[in-house]
Design a protein around this motif. Structure first.
Motif, short mmCIF file in Angstrom:
data_model
loop_
_atom_site.label_atom_id
_atom_site.label_comp_id
_atom_site.label_asym_id
_atom_site.label_seq_id
_atom_site.Cartn_x
_atom_site.Cartn_y
_atom_site.Cartn_z
N ASP A 94 0.93 -1.48 0.07
CA ASP A 94 0.19 0.29 -0.20
C ASP A 94 0.78 1.28 -0.14
OD1 ASP A 94 -2.19 -1.46 0.11
OD2 ASP A 94 -2.57 -1.69 2.24
N PHE A 95 2.14 1.23 0.48
CA PHE A 95 3.06 2.28 0.65
C PHE A 95 3.19 2.73 -0.65
CE2 PHE A 95 6.86 4.62 1.24
CZ PHE A 95 6.49 5.46 2.43
N PHE A 96 3.89 1.88 -1.43
CA PHE A 96 4.22 2.20 -2.66
C PHE A 96 3.33 2.05 -3.93
CE2 PHE A 96 8.61 1.74 -0.96
CZ PHE A 96 9.23 3.11 -1.13
N GLY A 97 2.50 1.15 -3.73
CA GLY A 97 1.42 0.88 -4.62
C GLY A 97 1.36 -0.54 -4.99
N GLU A 98 0.32 -1.10 -5.34
CA GLU A 98 0.12 -2.73 -5.51
C GLU A 98 1.18 -3.34 -6.71
OE1 GLU A 98 -3.89 -4.25 -5.47
OE2 GLU A 98 -4.62 -2.64 -4.36
N LYS A 99 1.37 -2.31 -7.73
CA LYS A 99 2.10 -2.87 -8.71
C LYS A 99 3.93 -3.14 -8.38
CE LYS A 99 -0.14 0.10 -12.15
NZ LYS A 99 -0.23 1.50 -12.70
N ILE A 100 3.99 -2.68 -6.90
CA ILE A 100 5.33 -3.18 -6.50
C ILE A 100 5.18 -4.59 -5.70
CG2 ILE A 100 7.32 -2.55 -5.12
CD1 ILE A 100 6.93 -0.85 -7.39
N THR A 101 5.92 -5.50 -6.06
CA THR A 101 5.49 -6.97 -5.63
C THR A 101 6.76 -7.58 -4.89
OG1 THR A 101 6.16 -8.00 -7.80
CG2 THR A 101 3.88 -7.20 -7.42
N VAL A 102 7.85 -7.01 -4.93
CA VAL A 102 9.08 -7.46 -4.38
C VAL A 102 8.91 -7.24 -2.87
CG1 VAL A 102 10.28 -7.41 -6.35
CG2 VAL A 102 10.30 -5.62 -4.55
N SER A 103 9.51 -8.41 -1.88
CA SER A 103 9.66 -8.24 -0.54
C SER A 103 10.57 -7.04 -0.15
CB SER A 103 10.05 -9.45 0.04
OG SER A 103 11.41 -9.87 -0.56
N GLY A 104 11.72 -6.71 -0.78
CA GLY A 104 12.40 -5.64 -0.33
C GLY A 104 12.07 -4.35 -0.13
N LEU A 105 10.94 -3.91 -0.69
CA LEU A 105 10.20 -2.76 -0.91
C LEU A 105 8.97 -2.65 0.01
CD1 LEU A 105 10.82 -1.72 -4.60
CD2 LEU A 105 12.07 -0.91 -2.48
N ILE A 106 8.87 -3.52 0.95
CA ILE A 106 7.68 -3.57 1.72
C ILE A 106 8.01 -2.85 3.23
CG2 ILE A 106 6.40 -5.22 3.59
CD1 ILE A 106 6.45 -7.25 1.37
N THR A 107 7.32 -2.19 3.58
CA THR A 107 7.51 -1.15 4.84
C THR A 107 6.92 -1.83 6.20
OG1 THR A 107 5.35 0.12 4.25
CG2 THR A 107 7.35 0.90 3.13
N GLY A 108 7.49 -1.06 7.23
CA GLY A 108 7.09 -1.65 8.41
C GLY A 108 5.73 -1.38 8.45
N GLN A 109 5.03 -0.01 8.18
CA GLN A 109 3.63 0.35 8.32
C GLN A 109 2.53 -0.62 7.55
OE1 GLN A 109 2.74 4.46 5.94
NE2 GLN A 109 4.95 4.28 6.72
N ASP A 110 3.21 -1.21 6.36
CA ASP A 110 2.32 -2.20 5.84
C ASP A 110 2.08 -3.37 6.63
OD1 ASP A 110 1.37 -0.55 3.71
OD2 ASP A 110 2.82 -1.21 2.09
N LEU A 111 3.22 -3.93 7.05
CA LEU A 111 3.19 -4.96 7.81
C LEU A 111 2.35 -5.08 9.00
CD1 LEU A 111 7.16 -5.71 7.60
CD2 LEU A 111 5.35 -7.36 6.83
#
Length: 438
Positions: free
Chosen positions: A360-377
């Motif tokens: 949700d932070f960068f947008g659903e088109k970003i699918t890699v784990s390395g760009l997942i943020t703490g707030q989304d977790l």
């Protein structure tokens, strides 16, 4: 001379320490030669004996004599790893990920580096657009290799357009200069729909293959598109049929290269197979995972390592019941879920919940784990069963700071979810070991 030549640490008992070199000293010269950056230092300190001119904090200068064994490290760590300012990017690429980031993140995330020295030291991909002929000659003189080059297109006009730099069209001339000097290279193409795909991709692969074996490998990755693209060049994601066309071109050149050279040369990143709905290639197709850092073969390697490690584990009849959770991106989630199911079949007392985190932070088109943020977790795992441990891949966090891209720390995530958070190394063996030893 800037303080980039200043010494931060001298290893006790090292040749430098024995010669009287100390932290806060500044190296001025080695054997009468003024140093420009770290590569001058590496070149001149490789001798078994030499003189080094240093400047102390009180600005007095001392000439010290260094002796060491062949290949022995001098024992010096600098305040600045390059001993020079980092070179920033001179381009305005239509696909630049940094231009697609929201405001308010930590300052270092907005720095666009394009420093060839980092290509050698850290594996970064660089465009070579800010390099003059004398810079290339210096690479050749020191035989710095491999150099990882972000090519995008070999068509001069198209490359100038994509990098928004009228000086970007001479890439093949620079590659030829390096190849003629027997400098090893790797290439990358960030593919943008309607721009450098189709016939242009076909042309680029053929052009780069002509420099084999100096050009050792190349990868093709789809452009990453965040939701923060207002005012930027209009780009659209690849759909299934388009991804299949890309793979058809790559597979064609893989066959040509393998028949001619015994290597597949060009590799497709894992995303292409997910988008196309195809199975991942076998290990043999990846030529020893030469482009692993570009997301090429990461999932195949993880699966093979996991299964090999799992097969070696004996069943534990007295293992206690336990539960844990794994969170990852949309790209890897189906494969992680499949591997965990295989683990639970062998160890039925262990329950592993696998959660696909929507970006949700960068947008659903970003699918890699390395760009997942703490707030989304936090938001997506808050009401989910997690067991006693939450396992996260290492590429989600900065190792030393233990924080995510949005500066949420691992400790804050653990407190928010009331679960122990474990960071797991990238290999399949490490994941199996973590699941066994919970």
């Amino acid at each position: 001379m800037s303080t980039s030549h200043q010494i931060a640490f001298v290893r006790p008992g090292s040749p430098a320490a024995l010669a009287g070199v100390e932290p806060m000293d500044i190296i001025k010269e080695i054997n009468g030669v003024e140093l420009i950056d770290i590569f001058d230092y590496y070149y001149y300190e490789d001798e078994p004996a030499f003189d080094m001119l240093i400047e102390k904090p009180d600005q007095t200068r001392h000439l010290v004599h260094i002796t060491k064994s062949e290949g022995e490290d001098l024992g010096i760590t600098f305040e600045n790893g390059l001993m020079d300012d980092y070179r920033s990017c001179h381009n305005k690429c239509m696909f630049c990920f940094i231009d697609q980031m929201p405001p308010g993140m930590r300052e270092t995330l907005y720095f666009k580096d394009d420093d060839t020295r980092l290509s050698f030291l850290q594996g970064n991909y660089v465009t070579l657009t800010n390099m003059k002929e004398e810079d290339l000659k210096r690479i050749i003189h020191y035989h710095l290799a491999p150099i990882n080059i972000s090519v995008q297109a070999t068509n001069p006009e198209l490359r100038c357009k994509m990098l928004h730099n009228r000086f970007a069209g001479d890439i093949l001339d620079k590659i030829k200069m390096l190849a003629d000097a027997d400098i090893e290279m790797n290439a990358q193409i960030v593919l943008c729909k309607g721009e450098n795909d189709g016939a242009e991709l076909d042309r680029s692969i053929g052009d780069l293959l002509s420099f084999y074996p100096q050009m050792q490998s190349m990868s093709v990755v789809p452009v990453g598109l965040t939701k923060f693209r207002e005012g930027l060049y209009p780009l659209e994601p690849f759909e299934r049929e388009e991804a299949r066309e890309v793979l058809a071109t790559i597979h064609k050149w893989q066959d040509i290269s393998f028949e001619k050279y015994g290597t597949h040369f060009v590799q497709a990143s894992d995303e292409w197979y997910l988008i196309a709905g195809y199975d991942l290639p076998t290990e043999e197709r990846y030529d020893g995972y030469t482009q692993l850092e570009n997301g090429v073969g990461m999932i195949r390697l993880l699966m093979d390592e996991f299964r090999e490690a799992l097969a070696k584990e004996k069943k534990h009849p007295f293992m206690r019941k336990k539960e844990c959770a794994i969170a990852t991106g949309r790209l890897a989630a189906p494969f992680i879920r499949m591997l965990c199911q295989e683990f639970m079949e062998k160890f039925p007392k262990v329950t592993v919940y696998v959660y696909e985190i929507r970006n949700d932070f960068f947008g659903e088109k970003i699918t890699v784990s390395g760009l997942i943020t703490g707030q989304d977790l936090m938001a997506q795992l808050k009401e989910q069963p997690l067991g006693s441990h939450l396992l996260l891949p290492q590429n989600m966090v900065r190792a030393e700071e233990q924080d995510f891209l949005d500066d949420v720390t691992v400790a804050q995530l653990s407190d928010a979810l009331q679960v122990k958070v474990d960071i797991v190394k990238s290999s399949g063996q490490d994941l199996v070991k973590q699941l066994i030893t919970l």
